[in-house]
Design a protein around this motif. Structure first.
Motif, PDB file in Angstrom:
ATOM      1  N   ILE A  22     -28.978  -1.308 -35.366  1.00  0.00           N
ATOM      2  CA  ILE A  22     -29.555  -2.528 -34.792  1.00  0.00           C
ATOM      3  C   ILE A  22     -30.897  -2.838 -35.463  1.00  0.00           C
ATOM      4  CG2 ILE A  22     -30.528  -3.571 -32.714  1.00  0.00           C
ATOM      5  CD1 ILE A  22     -28.442  -2.120 -31.090  1.00  0.00           C
ATOM      6  N   ILE A  23     -31.717  -1.804 -35.636  1.00  0.00           N
ATOM      7  CA  ILE A  23     -33.010  -1.995 -36.286  1.00  0.00           C
ATOM      8  C   ILE A  23     -32.831  -2.585 -37.678  1.00  0.00           C
ATOM      9  CG2 ILE A  23     -34.963  -0.753 -37.319  1.00  0.00           C
ATOM     10  CD1 ILE A  23     -34.795   1.192 -34.925  1.00  0.00           C
ATOM     11  N   SER A  24     -31.840  -2.080 -38.408  1.00  0.00           N
ATOM     12  CA  SER A  24     -31.603  -2.580 -39.772  1.00  0.00           C
ATOM     13  C   SER A  24     -31.019  -3.988 -39.762  1.00  0.00           C
ATOM     14  CB  SER A  24     -30.643  -1.650 -40.519  1.00  0.00           C
ATOM     15  OG  SER A  24     -29.309  -1.785 -40.043  1.00  0.00           O
ATOM     16  N   GLY A  25     -30.327  -4.336 -38.660  1.00  0.00           N
ATOM     17  CA  GLY A  25     -29.714  -5.658 -38.551  1.00  0.00           C
ATOM     18  C   GLY A  25     -28.412  -5.800 -39.299  1.00  0.00           C
ATOM     19  N   LYS A  26     -27.856  -4.654 -39.807  1.00  0.00           N
ATOM     20  CA  LYS A  26     -26.642  -4.725 -40.625  1.00  0.00           C
ATOM     21  C   LYS A  26     -25.627  -3.673 -40.175  1.00  0.00           C
ATOM     22  CE  LYS A  26     -29.236  -6.210 -44.714  1.00  0.00           C
ATOM     23  NZ  LYS A  26     -29.596  -5.887 -46.118  1.00  0.00           N
ATOM     24  N   ASP A  27     -24.343  -3.982 -40.376  1.00  0.00           N
ATOM     25  CA  ASP A  27     -23.300  -3.024 -40.039  1.00  0.00           C
ATOM     26  C   ASP A  27     -23.049  -2.076 -41.218  1.00  0.00           C
ATOM     27  OD1 ASP A  27     -21.715  -4.352 -41.911  1.00  0.00           O
ATOM     28  OD2 ASP A  27     -20.452  -5.337 -40.422  1.00  0.00           O
ATOM     29  N   HIS A  28     -22.001  -1.249 -41.121  1.00  0.00           N
ATOM     30  CA  HIS A  28     -21.710  -0.261 -42.164  1.00  0.00           C
ATOM     31  C   HIS A  28     -21.426  -0.897 -43.522  1.00  0.00           C
ATOM     32  CE1 HIS A  28     -21.092   2.462 -38.708  1.00  0.00           C
ATOM     33  NE2 HIS A  28     -21.262   3.434 -39.561  1.00  0.00           N
ATOM     34  N   THR A  29     -20.910  -2.111 -43.528  1.00  0.00           N
ATOM     35  CA  THR A  29     -20.567  -2.777 -44.786  1.00  0.00           C
ATOM     36  C   THR A  29     -21.747  -3.527 -45.391  1.00  0.00           C
ATOM     37  OG1 THR A  29     -19.876  -4.877 -43.765  1.00  0.00           O
ATOM     38  CG2 THR A  29     -18.238  -3.102 -43.896  1.00  0.00           C
ATOM     39  N   GLY A  30     -22.861  -3.594 -44.661  1.00  0.00           N
ATOM     40  CA  GLY A  30     -24.017  -4.345 -45.136  1.00  0.00           C
ATOM     41  C   GLY A  30     -24.058  -5.770 -44.621  1.00  0.00           C
ATOM     42  N   LYS A  31     -23.072  -6.146 -43.806  1.00  0.00           N
ATOM     43  CA  LYS A  31     -23.028  -7.494 -43.241  1.00  0.00           C
ATOM     44  C   LYS A  31     -24.092  -7.644 -42.162  1.00  0.00           C
ATOM     45  CE  LYS A  31     -19.977 -10.509 -40.541  1.00  0.00           C
ATOM     46  NZ  LYS A  31     -18.665 -10.590 -39.839  1.00  0.00           N
ATOM     47  N   GLN A  32     -24.776  -8.784 -42.180  1.00  0.00           N
ATOM     48  CA  GLN A  32     -25.833  -9.054 -41.206  1.00  0.00           C
ATOM     49  C   GLN A  32     -25.236  -9.337 -39.828  1.00  0.00           C
ATOM     50  OE1 GLN A  32     -28.951  -9.097 -42.764  1.00  0.00           O
ATOM     51  NE2 GLN A  32     -30.036  -9.069 -40.817  1.00  0.00           N
ATOM     52  N   TYR A  33     -25.778  -8.680 -38.805  1.00  0.00           N
ATOM     53  CA  TYR A  33     -25.354  -8.960 -37.447  1.00  0.00           C
ATOM     54  C   TYR A  33     -25.895 -10.319 -36.998  1.00  0.00           C
ATOM     55  CZ  TYR A  33     -24.080  -4.013 -36.624  1.00  0.00           C
ATOM     56  OH  TYR A  33     -23.495  -2.771 -36.649  1.00  0.00           O
ATOM     57  N   THR A  34     -25.132 -11.008 -36.167  1.00  0.00           N
ATOM     58  CA  THR A  34     -25.652 -12.209 -35.512  1.00  0.00           C
ATOM     59  C   THR A  34     -26.464 -11.765 -34.299  1.00  0.00           C
ATOM     60  OG1 THR A  34     -23.765 -12.443 -34.013  1.00  0.00           O
ATOM     61  CG2 THR A  34     -23.584 -13.476 -36.208  1.00  0.00           C
ATOM     62  N   ASP A  35     -27.284 -12.668 -33.762  1.00  0.00           N
ATOM     63  CA  ASP A  35     -28.057 -12.346 -32.558  1.00  0.00           C
ATOM     64  C   ASP A  35     -27.136 -11.985 -31.398  1.00  0.00           C
ATOM     65  OD1 ASP A  35     -30.420 -12.787 -33.886  1.00  0.00           O
ATOM     66  OD2 ASP A  35     -30.690 -14.826 -33.130  1.00  0.00           O
ATOM     67  N   GLU A  36     -26.007 -12.686 -31.298  1.00  0.00           N
ATOM     68  CA  GLU A  36     -25.052 -12.398 -30.229  1.00  0.00           C
ATOM     69  C   GLU A  36     -24.487 -10.993 -30.382  1.00  0.00           C
ATOM     70  OE1 GLU A  36     -20.901 -14.242 -28.306  1.00  0.00           O
ATOM     71  OE2 GLU A  36     -21.846 -15.178 -30.069  1.00  0.00           O
ATOM     72  N   GLU A  37     -24.171 -10.606 -31.618  1.00  0.00           N
ATOM     73  CA  GLU A  37     -23.637  -9.266 -31.862  1.00  0.00           C
ATOM     74  C   GLU A  37     -24.679  -8.202 -31.535  1.00  0.00           C
ATOM     75  OE1 GLU A  37     -20.401  -9.931 -35.465  1.00  0.00           O
ATOM     76  OE2 GLU A  37     -22.538  -9.864 -35.937  1.00  0.00           O
ATOM     77  N   LEU A  38     -25.924  -8.434 -31.936  1.00  0.00           N
ATOM     78  CA  LEU A  38     -26.983  -7.464 -31.662  1.00  0.00           C
ATOM     79  C   LEU A  38     -27.174  -7.262 -30.164  1.00  0.00           C
ATOM     80  CD1 LEU A  38     -29.644  -8.483 -34.337  1.00  0.00           C
ATOM     81  CD2 LEU A  38     -28.297  -6.378 -34.290  1.00  0.00           C
ATOM     82  N   ASN A  39     -27.216  -8.337 -29.416  1.00  0.00           N
ATOM     83  CA  ASN A  39     -27.381  -8.230 -27.960  1.00  0.00           C
ATOM     84  C   ASN A  39     -26.182  -7.530 -27.323  1.00  0.00           C
ATOM     85  OD1 ASN A  39     -29.890  -9.512 -27.947  1.00  0.00           O
ATOM     86  ND2 ASN A  39     -28.976 -11.546 -27.785  1.00  0.00           N
ATOM     87  N   GLY A  40     -25.000  -7.830 -27.846  1.00  0.00           N
ATOM     88  CA  GLY A  40     -23.803  -7.178 -27.320  1.00  0.00           C
ATOM     89  C   GLY A  40     -23.803  -5.685 -27.591  1.00  0.00           C
ATOM     90  N   HIS A  41     -24.265  -5.287 -28.783  1.00  0.00           N
ATOM     91  CA  HIS A  41     -24.321  -3.867 -29.121  1.00  0.00           C
ATOM     92  C   HIS A  41     -25.331  -3.135 -28.245  1.00  0.00           C
ATOM     93  CE1 HIS A  41     -21.527  -4.329 -32.270  1.00  0.00           C
ATOM     94  NE2 HIS A  41     -22.347  -4.788 -33.212  1.00  0.00           N
ATOM     95  N   LYS A  42     -26.465  -3.732 -28.015  1.00  0.00           N
ATOM     96  CA  LYS A  42     -27.465  -3.094 -27.147  1.00  0.00           C
ATOM     97  C   LYS A  42     -26.884  -2.809 -25.768  1.00  0.00           C
ATOM     98  CE  LYS A  42     -31.473  -5.382 -29.267  1.00  0.00           C
ATOM     99  NZ  LYS A  42     -32.603  -6.317 -29.026  1.00  0.00           N
ATOM    100  N   GLU A  43     -26.216  -3.796 -25.203  1.00  0.00           N
ATOM    101  CA  GLU A  43     -25.623  -3.635 -23.880  1.00  0.00           C
ATOM    102  C   GLU A  43     -24.551  -2.554 -23.893  1.00  0.00           C
ATOM    103  OE1 GLU A  43     -23.077  -6.328 -20.641  1.00  0.00           O
ATOM    104  OE2 GLU A  43     -24.147  -7.304 -22.293  1.00  0.00           O
ATOM    105  N   LEU A  44     -23.723  -2.559 -24.951  1.00  0.00           N
ATOM    106  CA  LEU A  44     -22.627  -1.598 -25.058  1.00  0.00           C
ATOM    107  C   LEU A  44     -23.150  -0.170 -25.217  1.00  0.00           C
ATOM    108  CD1 LEU A  44     -19.644  -0.814 -25.492  1.00  0.00           C
ATOM    109  CD2 LEU A  44     -19.955  -1.404 -27.923  1.00  0.00           C
ATOM    110  N   PHE A  45     -24.098   0.027 -26.126  1.00  0.00           N
ATOM    111  CA  PHE A  45     -24.593   1.377 -26.400  1.00  0.00           C
ATOM    112  C   PHE A  45     -25.294   1.962 -25.172  1.00  0.00           C
ATOM    113  CE2 PHE A  45     -25.080  -0.070 -31.096  1.00  0.00           C
ATOM    114  CZ  PHE A  45     -23.706   0.028 -31.268  1.00  0.00           C
TER     115      PHE A  45
END
Length: 369
Positions: free
Chosen positions: A198-221
């Motif tokens: 989340i801090i890096s803002g990118k997934d394993h492939t290097g793709k940039q997370y959207t704000d919606e994805e970042l917020n969703g990951h925080k809630e999930l983790f």
């Protein structure tokens, strides 16, 4: 949970001795049996226990000497998980593919996990006045691995919804945690790179997370980690190490903790955070003001990525600076990560490794007494 803290500490993994690495290679080549490899592992762990106790550590580990990988070896211990060692689209470090992963082969469950017997060996050979902690990848880390592009097809084959996967992950981890506690475990550490992603803002492939994805990951983790902690026995101390990558002295994430401080520091129900603060990549100490309640912070001020010894006075000055955001009596000091998160260790010597630990002890004695 009890709110305990060691003033100088380590994250968990240590450099594997050459003879252990050679034995593992022979085992993989079919030249020695699993039993013969375990005998070599036992020898290495016994030597490591002695060294940790001699340097004055009050919490020790087996160095993760039985693992090829800090996280996948644990995942492979669950029922319903396949061991993959040749994934061509695995993580890339220094231009090389590290092709190990954990892929679902059925519904998961956590009974009779082999890590418990591994932990018992270290416990049975350690002195009575040290605590043998167990380090495992966080529940969030398991789900992140299951949802990677290289694994998502298999995951969907067995889990039609994310909710079902989350439920089984929490249940499987909870089974393991309770069995480990029944075996005598007192301190469990979640190693967690998900917040680093989340801090890096990118997934394993290097793709940039959207704000919606970042917020969703925080809630999930948060839901995953807290779900397991809530099911843990009251007498178990659960800590977490927030990692930014540690493979052969490389990393994948940079950035301050600001973007994850809420909910990580505010709402994750751990006893202590082990945080990487060995370089400018981690930003300042200001986000530590978000650490809620009476939770502790172990400052990873000494790097495990090279052998250069830190300046003692500089370390003490940084502790003093951090105490402006978290009271000094809730702080400790450690290396920023382990010395060998995988069989391939960081670029320093075993002598460098122990000099780092000894320096931490000196600093702790001068700061806290």
């Amino acid at each position: 949970m009890t709110q305990t803290i060691n003033r100088f500490d380590h994250v968990g993994s240590y450099l594997r001795p050459d003879y252990l690495l050679e034995a593992r290679e022979k085992n993989e080549a079919g030249e020695i049996t699993d039993t013969e490899l375990r005998e070599v592992e036992n020898k290495a762990i016994l030597n490591l226990i002695k060294k940790q106790e001699e340097v004055g550590l009050k919490t020790i580990t087996d160095g993760e000497f039985r693992r090829a990988s800090w996280h996948c070896d644990f995942f492979w211990g669950f029922d319903g998980v396949d061991k993959i060692t040749d994934e061509p689209n695995g993580s890339k470090f220094e231009g090389k593919v590290y092709g190990i992963t954990a892929r679902l082969s059925g519904k998961i469950s956590g009974e009779n996990h082999p890590f418990i017997e591994d932990w018992k060996f270290t416990r049975d050979h350690a002195s009575d006045d040290v605590d043998v902690k167990l380090t495992i990848p966080a529940p969030a880390q398991f789900v992140q691995e299951a949802l990677r592009e290289i694994n998502i097809e298999a995951t969907k084959k067995y889990y039609a919804s994310l909710e079902d996967l989350v439920e089984d992950t929490i249940a499987s981890y909870s089974t393991f945690v309770n069995e480990a506690y029944e075996a005598g475990l007192k301190t469990l550490q979640f190693d967690d790179c998900t917040w680093g992603r989340i801090i890096s803002g990118k997934d394993h492939t290097g793709k940039q997370y959207t704000d919606e994805e970042l917020n969703g990951h925080k809630e999930l983790f948060l839901k995953l980690n807290n779900g397991v902690i809530e099911n843990a026995p009251a007498g178990l101390t659960v800590n977490t190490h927030v990692c930014r990558g540690n493979f052969a002295s490389t990393w994948f994430a940079s950035g301050a903790y600001n973007s994850v401080a809420n909910p990580l520091f505010t709402d994750e129900n751990v006893n202590t955070y082990y945080l990487e603060y060995d370089s400018d990549r981690a930003g300042g100490f200001e986000p530590l003001a978000e650490v809620s309640g009476i939770k502790n912070v172990v400052l990873g001020l000494a790097t495990s990525k090279d052998g250069k010894l830190e300046d003692k006075e500089a370390l003490k000055a940084r502790i003093k600076e951090a105490a402006g955001f978290v009271p000094l009596n809730r702080l400790g000091i450690s290396t920023q990560c382990g010395f060998s998160s995988n069989s391939i260790g960081n670029k320093l010597s075993e002598e460098d490794q122990w000099k780092k630990i000894s320096l931490l002890k000196e600093v702790a004695e001068e700061v806290w007494g």
